[in-house]
Design a protein around this motif. Structure first.
Motif, PDB file in Angstrom:
ATOM      1  N   ARG A   8      40.978  12.009 -74.300  1.00  0.00           N
ATOM      2  CA  ARG A   8      41.704  11.457 -73.158  1.00  0.00           C
ATOM      3  C   ARG A   8      42.245  10.059 -73.470  1.00  0.00           C
ATOM      4  NH1 ARG A   8      43.817  13.062 -68.747  1.00  0.00           N
ATOM      5  NH2 ARG A   8      42.617  11.903 -67.195  1.00  0.00           N
ATOM      6  N   ASN A   9      41.383   9.236 -74.051  1.00  0.00           N
ATOM      7  CA  ASN A   9      41.819   7.871 -74.379  1.00  0.00           C
ATOM      8  C   ASN A   9      42.964   7.880 -75.376  1.00  0.00           C
ATOM      9  OD1 ASN A   9      40.241   6.199 -72.698  1.00  0.00           O
ATOM     10  ND2 ASN A   9      38.431   6.605 -73.971  1.00  0.00           N
ATOM     11  N   PHE A  63      45.891  26.434 -70.631  1.00  0.00           N
ATOM     12  CA  PHE A  63      47.305  26.155 -70.389  1.00  0.00           C
ATOM     13  C   PHE A  63      47.599  24.696 -70.024  1.00  0.00           C
ATOM     14  CE2 PHE A  63      47.552  30.680 -70.538  1.00  0.00           C
ATOM     15  CZ  PHE A  63      48.825  30.926 -71.026  1.00  0.00           C
ATOM     16  N   THR A  64      46.580  23.860 -70.079  1.00  0.00           N
ATOM     17  CA  THR A  64      46.838  22.441 -69.916  1.00  0.00           C
ATOM     18  C   THR A  64      47.015  21.840 -71.310  1.00  0.00           C
ATOM     19  OG1 THR A  64      45.454  22.423 -67.961  1.00  0.00           O
ATOM     20  CG2 THR A  64      45.933  20.296 -68.972  1.00  0.00           C
ATOM     21  N   ALA A  65      48.046  21.017 -71.460  1.00  0.00           N
ATOM     22  CA  ALA A  65      48.292  20.412 -72.766  1.00  0.00           C
ATOM     23  C   ALA A  65      47.083  19.565 -73.174  1.00  0.00           C
ATOM     24  CB  ALA A  65      49.549  19.554 -72.703  1.00  0.00           C
ATOM     25  N   PRO A  66      46.704  19.622 -74.457  1.00  0.00           N
ATOM     26  CA  PRO A  66      45.538  18.836 -74.896  1.00  0.00           C
ATOM     27  C   PRO A  66      45.777  17.345 -74.631  1.00  0.00           C
ATOM     28  CG  PRO A  66      46.709  19.791 -76.766  1.00  0.00           C
ATOM     29  CD  PRO A  66      47.280  20.409 -75.542  1.00  0.00           C
ATOM     30  N   GLY A  67      44.875  16.734 -73.933  1.00  0.00           N
ATOM     31  CA  GLY A  67      45.030  15.343 -73.532  1.00  0.00           C
ATOM     32  C   GLY A  67      44.977  15.214 -72.029  1.00  0.00           C
ATOM     33  N   GLY A  68      45.307  16.279 -71.338  1.00  0.00           N
ATOM     34  CA  GLY A  68      45.246  16.278 -69.876  1.00  0.00           C
ATOM     35  C   GLY A  68      43.801  16.318 -69.398  1.00  0.00           C
ATOM     36  N   ARG A  69      43.684  16.251 -68.104  1.00  0.00           N
ATOM     37  CA  ARG A  69      42.335  16.209 -67.537  1.00  0.00           C
ATOM     38  C   ARG A  69      41.773  17.625 -67.465  1.00  0.00           C
ATOM     39  NH1 ARG A  69      40.626  12.544 -62.666  1.00  0.00           N
ATOM     40  NH2 ARG A  69      38.546  13.308 -62.255  1.00  0.00           N
ATOM     41  N   SER A  70      41.442  18.146 -68.592  1.00  0.00           N
ATOM     42  CA  SER A  70      40.929  19.504 -68.674  1.00  0.00           C
ATOM     43  C   SER A  70      40.258  19.627 -70.026  1.00  0.00           C
ATOM     44  CB  SER A  70      42.107  20.484 -68.567  1.00  0.00           C
ATOM     45  OG  SER A  70      41.658  21.800 -68.680  1.00  0.00           O
ATOM     46  N   ASN A  71      39.060  20.158 -70.030  1.00  0.00           N
ATOM     47  CA  ASN A  71      38.348  20.213 -71.303  1.00  0.00           C
ATOM     48  C   ASN A  71      38.989  21.244 -72.224  1.00  0.00           C
ATOM     49  OD1 ASN A  71      36.510  19.404 -73.146  1.00  0.00           O
ATOM     50  ND2 ASN A  71      34.760  20.466 -72.246  1.00  0.00           N
ATOM     51  N   GLN A  72      38.877  21.006 -73.501  1.00  0.00           N
ATOM     52  CA  GLN A  72      39.548  21.828 -74.496  1.00  0.00           C
ATOM     53  C   GLN A  72      38.560  22.380 -75.509  1.00  0.00           C
ATOM     54  OE1 GLN A  72      42.571  22.795 -74.467  1.00  0.00           O
ATOM     55  NE2 GLN A  72      43.797  21.324 -73.298  1.00  0.00           N
ATOM     56  N   VAL A  86      36.747  28.394 -65.287  1.00  0.00           N
ATOM     57  CA  VAL A  86      36.396  27.001 -65.017  1.00  0.00           C
ATOM     58  C   VAL A  86      35.546  26.407 -66.129  1.00  0.00           C
ATOM     59  CG1 VAL A  86      36.710  27.079 -62.535  1.00  0.00           C
ATOM     60  CG2 VAL A  86      34.521  27.736 -63.484  1.00  0.00           C
ATOM     61  N   LEU A  87      35.515  27.073 -67.264  1.00  0.00           N
ATOM     62  CA  LEU A  87      34.814  26.497 -68.410  1.00  0.00           C
ATOM     63  C   LEU A  87      35.492  25.200 -68.857  1.00  0.00           C
ATOM     64  CD1 LEU A  87      34.045  29.599 -70.666  1.00  0.00           C
ATOM     65  CD2 LEU A  87      32.573  28.456 -69.021  1.00  0.00           C
ATOM     66  N   ASN A  88      36.751  25.012 -68.428  1.00  0.00           N
ATOM     67  CA  ASN A  88      37.463  23.805 -68.829  1.00  0.00           C
ATOM     68  C   ASN A  88      37.213  22.623 -67.888  1.00  0.00           C
ATOM     69  OD1 ASN A  88      38.874  24.689 -66.643  1.00  0.00           O
ATOM     70  ND2 ASN A  88      40.829  24.967 -67.686  1.00  0.00           N
ATOM     71  N   THR A  89      36.227  22.740 -67.010  1.00  0.00           N
ATOM     72  CA  THR A  89      35.834  21.612 -66.167  1.00  0.00           C
ATOM     73  C   THR A  89      35.440  20.433 -67.070  1.00  0.00           C
ATOM     74  OG1 THR A  89      35.017  23.134 -64.518  1.00  0.00           O
ATOM     75  CG2 THR A  89      34.223  20.884 -64.354  1.00  0.00           C
ATOM     76  N   VAL A  90      35.881  19.251 -66.683  1.00  0.00           N
ATOM     77  CA  VAL A  90      35.667  18.110 -67.586  1.00  0.00           C
ATOM     78  C   VAL A  90      34.172  17.880 -67.796  1.00  0.00           C
ATOM     79  CG1 VAL A  90      37.857  17.073 -66.906  1.00  0.00           C
ATOM     80  CG2 VAL A  90      35.762  16.320 -65.807  1.00  0.00           C
ATOM     81  N   PRO A  91      33.770  17.573 -69.020  1.00  0.00           N
ATOM     82  CA  PRO A  91      32.341  17.558 -69.339  1.00  0.00           C
ATOM     83  C   PRO A  91      31.584  16.345 -68.775  1.00  0.00           C
ATOM     84  CG  PRO A  91      33.645  17.027 -71.283  1.00  0.00           C
ATOM     85  CD  PRO A  91      34.614  17.421 -70.210  1.00  0.00           C
ATOM     86  N   ASN A  92      32.311  15.293 -68.353  1.00  0.00           N
ATOM     87  CA  ASN A  92      31.574  14.184 -67.754  1.00  0.00           C
ATOM     88  C   ASN A  92      31.664  14.199 -66.235  1.00  0.00           C
ATOM     89  OD1 ASN A  92      34.276  13.360 -67.706  1.00  0.00           O
ATOM     90  ND2 ASN A  92      33.703  11.184 -67.645  1.00  0.00           N
ATOM     91  N   ALA A  93      31.996  15.360 -65.686  1.00  0.00           N
ATOM     92  CA  ALA A  93      31.966  15.527 -64.231  1.00  0.00           C
ATOM     93  C   ALA A  93      30.506  15.422 -63.783  1.00  0.00           C
ATOM     94  CB  ALA A  93      32.549  16.882 -63.860  1.00  0.00           C
ATOM     95  N   GLY A 101      44.277  15.434 -59.849  1.00  0.00           N
ATOM     96  CA  GLY A 101      43.351  16.563 -59.914  1.00  0.00           C
ATOM     97  C   GLY A 101      41.917  16.087 -59.898  1.00  0.00           C
ATOM     98  N   SER A 102      41.032  16.919 -59.399  1.00  0.00           N
ATOM     99  CA  SER A 102      39.633  16.502 -59.383  1.00  0.00           C
ATOM    100  C   SER A 102      38.935  16.845 -60.681  1.00  0.00           C
ATOM    101  CB  SER A 102      38.922  17.092 -58.188  1.00  0.00           C
ATOM    102  OG  SER A 102      39.098  18.481 -58.158  1.00  0.00           O
ATOM    103  N   ASN A 103      38.901  18.125 -61.077  1.00  0.00           N
ATOM    104  CA  ASN A 103      38.271  18.363 -62.367  1.00  0.00           C
ATOM    105  C   ASN A 103      39.238  18.724 -63.466  1.00  0.00           C
ATOM    106  OD1 ASN A 103      37.325  19.641 -60.097  1.00  0.00           O
ATOM    107  ND2 ASN A 103      36.223  21.194 -61.208  1.00  0.00           N
ATOM    108  N   THR A 104      40.386  19.203 -63.117  1.00  0.00           N
ATOM    109  CA  THR A 104      41.344  19.534 -64.166  1.00  0.00           C
ATOM    110  C   THR A 104      42.738  19.107 -63.725  1.00  0.00           C
ATOM    111  OG1 THR A 104      41.597  21.714 -63.216  1.00  0.00           O
ATOM    112  CG2 THR A 104      40.106  21.537 -65.078  1.00  0.00           C
ATOM    113  N   THR A 105      43.583  18.863 -64.689  1.00  0.00           N
ATOM    114  CA  THR A 105      44.981  18.580 -64.398  1.00  0.00           C
ATOM    115  C   THR A 105      45.656  19.880 -64.004  1.00  0.00           C
ATOM    116  OG1 THR A 105      44.870  17.035 -66.199  1.00  0.00           O
ATOM    117  CG2 THR A 105      47.052  17.514 -65.357  1.00  0.00           C
TER     118      THR A 105
END
Lengths: 1102, 474
Positions: A401-402, A981-990, A518-525, B101-105
């Motif tokens: 993300r950074n 389908f979220t581009a790598p870097g977005g708020r979605s785990n990859q 929803v496996l792509n939920t951000v890991p520091n949620a 977005g809350s958990n994902t974009t």
């Protein structure tokens, strides 16, 4: 004339009279045998003097003098020879004794009838010390309750033998009341039975598992591999039961040539895609026709999305669903006798308009003659997904993300990056482990009781099955099933009746949402639960869509399925039979989904308790009267079948969306809801047909099969309701020819060809009228509801035509130790009946219409089976099958100006997709580059996403009491890679595989730079949706099934009076070899993977 | 003996004949029954078109279906043309809103903010599809009432007026969002499936022609108790907007003037807290919420509780655009967390997911007519500048702001643009359409991409209709 002579049939005599008389004679013989009275009691005297006279002459004289009638076969007397008699006024009995002395024939007297018959007790029994002769009668039937004629019954260790008549009845006179009888014939397994003093026996034998003469169920009848002119693939119930699957269709994957089975997800009860010999239609689904015990089953499903986001399936639709439950889960694998798949015109044309996509015939286990047995089995298993993606951990995610913000020149702030600026960036939740980390479990228990005598047989099965998924939460699917089967035939074998009835109840409270998404939920949620176990919806003011909300959004799906069928048959004579098959299928769906306030975030909007109720009942009935006529003509056998079919399918359903509950506790019923929106569904489908089949088998050498059907369907407008379909199949068993008899290594060879036309009416009901449907809002608009147009009407559409051609070669070598078959087929479909895709500017997405498009499916199918080794203790058998399917759009008039202009290409398969040319990651800019993004002109790469070839390889080993089956399934295909389908870097785990990304100028990578906005994100959208970068090799070889079983020693288990005890270990989807990187190559998805199951079980038969 | 044999033979042939006879009888029974058996009655769940337009009442249901579905369909799954989706997507496009977005974009939203839409974007596809869905209904209604024999002349007039209005309404948004769009005016898919894009000028002509006819057909009075079905003033409201967008200043002024001076909507503007209530006097046309537990989608989606980060946040640029002491900022903007002052959200509608309905969905309101009249007059000639400024200040004064006195036409036009920005934020994508029609989008919005004024033709539509050509830049 008082003599009744019965001559051997002359060639010009009809088969009917002959067989009728044989039957009568048999009956009289049997009667006579039971009244073995001494002739003396009749006391009439005879005077006679002849020398070297034929018996006929003697009998004539005796008849004249005494009035006694003789009953005999001419050839019997001819063989018996001539006699010398010189008696004067001697008693009849003495005269007869003299007469029959030294002859191979004997007689019995019943009333005033003298029946002449051959002596069956051979000379060695003629000893004074021998015990009185025992007369044992019996009837031999096979496991289907059909009489076995022409079987040899021998007394073990002697040469005493008899053979069974057409009803399977024999009579034998063994010397010893404890003798053992051996029953043998070419088409049955040799069977020993100890008399133990019994004189009347019912003997059930097993049909010999010779693949050539194994019975195949076909439309309105049966055939054998040897005699069929069509292409039929069969899966035995035993092979299904070796696999711990809930849905019997899943057990067929890779086992049958020409049949492509795809599992759409790993959920219990998930739908299974079945394609037989390719996709025939450019628009309509490829679903075959399913027939269960003669009753068509509403296999096709549609789904409906309920208010809480859960999708559930409905019946009777036309499109296949990708989620939800399949109605086939209500079929119990352990009740299945066999599944036959009919593929070519010859086999499917009898189903006429519905045979285009092939026919799957499911036959349930029937009652059998034999001692009453109890068969109990139990298994339990453990499962894990085959392949799950590796997701980044928090450290990797935060780094991504950074880096993305850095690349974009954006400073993360409390609006655009709350995950980095507000949430704890060291916290780590392993969502994969939490969401799908449980071990799946299954349990299955079945008990089966069966038995019966000569006339009546029965079986009763009941079972229980439970599945627990890998998901977090208390989910399970429970299934109870009852199957009963009864058959009866009258003592004269003229009338027969069979009744089968199945009831199953599936209680599914599984989550039907695809939780893998929803496996792509951000890991520091935040950790999803607080200290009290309640769901967490917010962390430091930042909303959190808790993936565990689904735990509270419960679903209960109750599916009741009852299938009953009854077969009545009356045999007027050996050659003519009238039958009526009737069936009924009721499927009742009752689904509830609740959306309690606890499942919703209180921080975005006001949580409101809602619930959805979906009920649907589908009632099918079918009646099919038939007449069957068999006649011998010359060296051949002619069989004629004529019949009719009347079918109705009525579907009614109601969906209620309820809201305004005062408490979450009241959600399971619609009553307490303040507001309800109700929609109703109703569809009636009627179908009728007249059909016929003529088959002729000349001397087991030349086979002809002609079938035809005249069909009517309510799905068409008044002008197009009827269609005619038919096929011709020819077979030549060339190994029966004299010139082949010398080739000893080849013992069986057949060439068969077939051609014909089948059809398709698989479209929705009422499409030919313009329908206006009421709106379904919860609250009326000023007290009124709306009416809206539901479809585009098209009164003109008609039947789709599917022309099938096939040629097959079947060979058996080394006394059938090795068998080989090869089939080539070419199916062409025109007048395509489809939900024709329309641009939405027409107001709709499709219209039911015919298209001139001509789609061709060709293919090769190969099967090789062999017994590689057979010793006293060890056998090794192999079977390999492979299908090479090809599809081609042969013609499509005006394609360029049609809706399909950008989809299809003439000469290419209809499974192609067009892609833009992916050129890699630009080493300078670090973003994905496509050779143009104009979707009209730049989609220049054509890729076929169909399976190129597929098949299976089975090896079976037995060693003493051990047996081991190992089955590999293989598929060669290209498929789309599974991606987020979220581009790598977005708020979605990859996936961790994306860690290898572009960072600096000159980097050569497969993953573009991390980014949250701008060109990189836009290009990612083109990359993921339209480029050929996603077309990857998705071929796989899967160790689909390993089944190991051990049968305990008979001697050992007899101590507990058991017939058989077997323990087994079964493993499903054990290993997969593939180049497919992320996710599973079979489901082509990272979130839906089939389960790897290991089960252990035990079966006891008493 | 011979006799017996003959008998048996005779029996056999009789039997054979009787088998054939039985079979023939079976067929004779089956054949005629076939046709009758597969001829089925229409299902009880539906009406055929002739029944729908047999009388005024069920024909009214046909037009109601458009209003109902616009309020009932969930955007995203079924799509809800313009209602809420225009506020949301137009707001993103105009950089009024950003989606957090809350958990994902959610890339489908992000593309609007970034002016980086791609043809597969499913929300763009939903806008297109739903527009044409309602156009089909309007066309079907127009065709059927033309041939209906059971409807009254008055009933026909009313329904035709509403159908023409709705067709104009849908094309208004389609032509604004996509530019040239296929002009579909009938229901026959054979004619419509391969229609290419019609030049936008022709589409605009059709919009105005439909609205003019609707205006002639509809009554001044609302035909129901609440303002839930379009009347003549509603048509004027859209007509004035259409004239404004096409630079027909005088016509725009006339239409707006008719509404303002009718007196039906009050002599001035109601206080800010009343504007989005269901009985707001300034409402010209509103739709009734028909979903359970919901007032408007805006209320249900934009509002957040407590100190939560809003899903749709107002941008810092928009917040900065409010003048000090603008009551609209205090009354129509919500702030959720003092620690993060940027966490602002639209709060025009105050009722979220609650069963009691206090707010209707406002389709047209009087304020817009003041600003249209103002802008039209500003363009017309210098003599009208003072009255144009008066109209502007009617709106400003309701917001608690001092009157403005722009020195010249350019300054007045900028003042109107500014006023529209803060008056209509997060409402119907007004700002997005304003910036496009004044050609100021590329100058004021970032990040910008050439051609972003028009949304892309959805990829699936491009695929299904080879006659469609993509907008430049996609």
């Amino acid at each position: 004339m008082k003599l009744i002579a019965f001559r051997s049939p002359r060639p010009n005599r009809g088969a009917i009279s002959k067989t009728l008389l044989i039957m009568k004679l048999t009956a009289i013989l049997l009667l006579a045998a039971t009244f073995q009275l001494s002739a003396k009691s009749y006391g009439q005297n005879v005077t006679l003097s002849v020398k070297n006279a034929p018996l006929q002459k003697v009998f004539k004289q005796i008849n004249k003098q005494t009035g006694y009638q003789f009953f005999y076969k001419d050839d019997l007397l001819d063989q018996a020879g001539k006699v010398d008699i010189n008696v004067n006024n001697a008693p009849l009995a003495d005269v007869l004794d003299i007469c029959f002395k030294n002859l191979s024939i004997t007689y019995t007297i019943t009333d005033k009838v003298i029946v002449v018959k051959p002596i069956e007790i051979k000379k060695e029994n003629v000893q004074d010390v021998a015990p009185p002769p025992i007369v044992v009668t019996g009837r031999v039937v096979n496991e289907n309750g059909e009489p076995v004629s022409g079987a040899t019954v021998t007394v073990k260790g002697t040469s005493i033998s008899a053979s069974t008549n057409s009803n399977g009845v024999f009579e034998i006179k063994p010397a010893d009341a404890n003798a053992t009888l051996v029953i043998s014939a070419t088409n049955i397994e040799t069977f020993d039975i100890k008399l133990n003093g019994r004189t009347s026996l019912d003997i059930a034998v097993k049909i010999k598992v010779s693949s050539l003469d194994e019975i195949h169920v076909i439309g309105y009848g049966t055939t054998t591999n040897r005699l069929t002119t069509g292409s039929i693939a069969k899966m035995r119930g035993d092979d299904i039961r070796k696999q711990p699957v809930e849905n019997p269709l899943l057990a067929m994957g890779g086992r049958l040539p020409g049949l492509q089975i795809t599992q759409t997800n790993g959920l219990a009860g998930g739908p299974v895609g079945v394609i037989i010999r390719g996709k025939n239609s450019v628009g309509a689904g490829p679903e075959p026709l399913y027939v269960i015990d003669g009753v068509p089953f509403g296999g096709a499903v549609t789904n409906v999305t309920l208010g809480n986001g859960i999708q559930v399936q409905t019946l009777g639709g036309i499109s296949t669903a990708s989620v939800g439950t399949s109605p086939f889960v209500s079929l119990n694998p352990s009740d299945i006798e066999s599944i036959e798949v009919l593929k070519d015109a010859d086999a499917t044309a009898i189903y006429g308009s519905r045979g285009a996509n092939g026919v799957v015939l499911i036959t349930t286990r029937k009652a059998r003659t034999g001692k009453t047995t109890v068969d109990a089995s139990f298994y339990t298993g453990w499962g894990k997904p085959t392949r799950l993606p590796d997701m980044m951990n928090t450290q990797q995610y935060v780094m991504m993300r950074n880096e993305a913000f850095r690349n974009d020149g954006i400073v993360p702030n409390t609006t655009n990056a709350t995950d980095l600026t507000i949430w704890d960036t060291t916290r780590y939740v392993n969502w994969t482990k939490m969401l799908v980390g449980n071990t799946a479990r299954n349990y299955d228990a079945q008990i089966r009781l069966s038995g019966g005598g000569q006339q009546t047989q029965f079986s009763l099965t009941t079972g229980y099955h439970r599945e627990i998924p890998i998901y977090y939460g208390d989910f399970h699917d429970d299934k109870i099933n009852v199957h009963a089967s009864m058959s009866h035939r009258s003592s004269d074998n003229k009338f027969s009746l069979a009744l089968n009835t199945t009831y199953s109840l599936d209680n599914n409270n599984l989550i039907t949402t695809n939780i893998g998404q929803v496996l792509n939920t951000v890991p520091n949620a935040p950790y999803p639960f607080d200290s009290t176990g309640s769901l967490v919806w917010r962390d430091k003011g930042v909303n959190f869509t808790n993936p565990f909300g689904y735990v509270k959004k419960q679903y209960k799906g109750l599916t009741e399925n009852s299938i009953s069928n009854i077969n009545l048959a009356y045999r007027f004579s050996k050659s003519f039979q009238v039958k009526v098959d009737g069936g009924m299928n009721i499927v009742n769906l009752n689904q509830k989904a609740i959306n309690p306030t606890t499942s919703q975030s209180p921080f975005s909007g006001t949580p409101a308790a809602t619930a959805d109720f979906f009920t649907q009942i589908q009632r099918n009935w079918i009646i099919e009267p038939q007449a069957e006529f068999t006649h011998k003509i010359a060296k051949g056998k002619l069989q004629v079948l004529a019949g009719g079919s009347f079918q109705q399918q009525l579907t009614e359903g109601t969906r209620t969306s309820a809201s305004g509950y005062t408490s979450d506790e009241l959600l399971w019923t619609p009553g307490p809801a303040a507001t309800k929106a109700v929609t109703s569904a109703y569809a009636k489908y009627r179908y009728d047909a007249a059909f016929g089949r003529v088959s002729y088998n000349w001397d087991g050498k030349y086979l002809v099969n002609i079938s035809g059907r005249h069909d009517g369907s309510s799905r068409f407008g008044s002008k197009n309701k009827f269609g005619n379909f038919g096929a011709v199949g020819l077979g030549w068993i060339f190994t029966e020819e004299k010139f082949m008899k010398n080739l000893s290594f080849i013992n069986y060879g057949k060439i068969r060809v077939s051609t014909g036309v089948t059809g398709n009416d698989r479209i929705g009901d009422y499409q030919y009228i313009a329908q206006w449907y009421p709106t379904s809002s919860a609250i009326a608009y000023q007290g009124a509801t709306g009416l809206y147009p539901l479809n585009l009407e098209n009164p003109a559409f008609g039947w789709e035509r599917n022309k099938k051609n096939e040629a097959g070669l079947e060979l058996g070598f080394l006394n059938n130790r090795v068998s080989f078959s090869a089939d080539y087929y070419r199916n062409r479909t025109d007048n395509q009946l489809i939900g024709y895709t329309l641009p939405t500017q027409t107001g709709f997405t499709n219209v039911t219409a015919n298209r001139e498009a001509l789609v061709q499916n060709t293919g090769w199918e190969f099967v090789v089976s062999s017994t590689n080794m057979r010793t006293k203790f060890f056998t090794w058998k192999s079977s390999f099958n492979m299908t090479i399917p090809r599809n081609k759009l042969v013609a499509y008039p005006d394609l360029a100006t049609s809706s399909y202009a950008s989809v299809f290409l003439i000469g290419q398969p209809i499974t192609i997709r067009k892609f833009t040319d992916y050129q890699g990651v630009d080493p300078t800019t670090g973003v994905y580059v496509m050779n143009g993004i104009n979707l009209t002109t730049d989609r220049t790469i054509v890729a076929d996403l169909a399976q190129r070839y597929y098949g299976g390889f089975q090896n079976s080993f037995t060693y003493k009491n051990w047996s081991l089956d190992v089955f590999f399934h293989f598929v060669k295909q290209n498929g789309l890679s599974a991606i987020n389908f979220t581009a790598p870097g977005g708020r979605s785990n990859q996936f961790t595989s994306l860690l290898d990304r572009w960072q600096n100028k000159g980097d050569i990578t497969e993953t573009q730079k991390y980014s949250t906005t701008g060109t990189a994100v836009t290009n990612f959208s083109y990359y993921s949706n339209y480029s050929d970068a996603r077309v990857v090799d998705a071929s796989f070889i899967r160790l689909k099934n390993v089944a190991l079983s051990y049968e305990f020693d008979k001697k050992l288990i007899q101590k507990i009076k058991a017939d058989n005890i077997r323990v087994y270990l079964q493993m499903q989807n054990l290993a997969t070899y593939t180049k497919y990187k992320i996710g599973d190559p079979e489901t082509l998805s990272f979130s839906d993977a089939p389960l790897k199951m290991i089960t252990v079980g035990c079966q006891v038969v008493f | 003996m011979k006799k017996n044999i003959i008998n048996i033979k005779g029996n056999k042939s009789i039997r054979n004949k009787s088998y054939v006879l039985a079979t023939l009888m079976l067929l004779a029974f089956i054949m005629p029954a076939c046709r009758k058996f597969v001829t089925i009655e229409n299902p009880p769940t539906i009406l055929t078109a002739d029944k729908v337009f047999a009388d005024d009442k069920s024909a009214t249901s046909a037009i109601l279906s458009i209003y109902i579905d616009m309020m009932n369909d969930q955007f995203g799954s079924n799509g809800s043309f313009v209602c809420y989706s225009m506020s949301q997507l137009g707001g993103l496009s105009a950089n009024e809103l950003i989606m957090t977005g809350s958990n994902t974009t959610t890339p489908t939203y992000q593309e609007f903010s970034d002016h980086a839409l791609t043809p597969p974007n499913s929300y763009v596809a939903a806008l297109w599809k739903d527009g044409y869905k309602y156009i089909y209904r309007a066309n079907a209604i127009l065709e059927n009432i033309a041939t209906s024999t059971g409807m009254t002349p008055l009933g026909k007039q009313q329904i035709e007026g509403e159908a023409r209005f709705m067709r104009g309404f849908c094309y208004f948004y389609l032509v604004n969002l996509f530019g040239d769009v296929p002009l579909v005016l009938g229901t026959d898919y054979h004619d419509n499936m391969l229609l290419a894009r019609t030049p936008s000028s022709v589409v605009w002509d059709q919009v105005i022609s439909d609205l003019k006819q609707a205006k002639a057909l509809l009554q001044d009075a609302y035909i129901t108790a609440e303002r839930l079905r379009p009347n003549r003033a509603t048509v004027s409201a859209l007509l004035s907007r259409a004239y404004l967008y096409t630079g027909k200043w005088s016509e725009a002024e006339t239409e707006a003037n008719t509404i303002i001076t009718s007196g039906v909507y009050g002599t001035g503007l109601p206080t800010l807290d009343k504007v989005f209530k269901k009985d707001s006097p300034e409402t010209i046309w509103q739709l009734q919420p028909v979903r359970a537990n919901t007032n408007t989608n805006e209320g249900a989606s934009f509002l957040v509780t407590g100190t939560t980060q809003p899903g749709f946040q107002l941008t810092p640029q928009l917040l900065a655009a409010f003048e000090p002491n603008d009551n609209r900022k205090t009354q129509w903007v919500g702030f959720s967390n003092p620690a993060y002052p940027a966490w602002a959200f639209p709060a025009k509608y105050k009722a979220g997911a609650v069963a009691t309905v206090t707010e209707y969905y406002i389709m047209f309101r009087l304020t817009e007519q003041y600003l249209i009249r103002s802008e039209a007059r500003a363009h017309l000639d210098l003599s009208k500048l003072p009255s144009a400024i008066t109209d502007l200040n009617v709106v400003r004064s309701r917001a608690g702001l001092p009157a403005k006195t722009p020195a010249d036409q350019a300054a007045l036009l900028l003042a109107i643009e500014q006023e529209r920005r803060v008056e209509f934020f997060a409402e119907w994508g007004q700002r997005w359409l304003d910036l496009k029609r004044t050609n100021r989008a590329s100058a004021l919005l970032t990040p910008w991409k050439t051609g972003a004024e028009l949304y892309p033709i959805p990829g699936t539509e491009m695929g299904n209709n080879p006659a469609l050509k993509q907008n430049p830049g996609y």
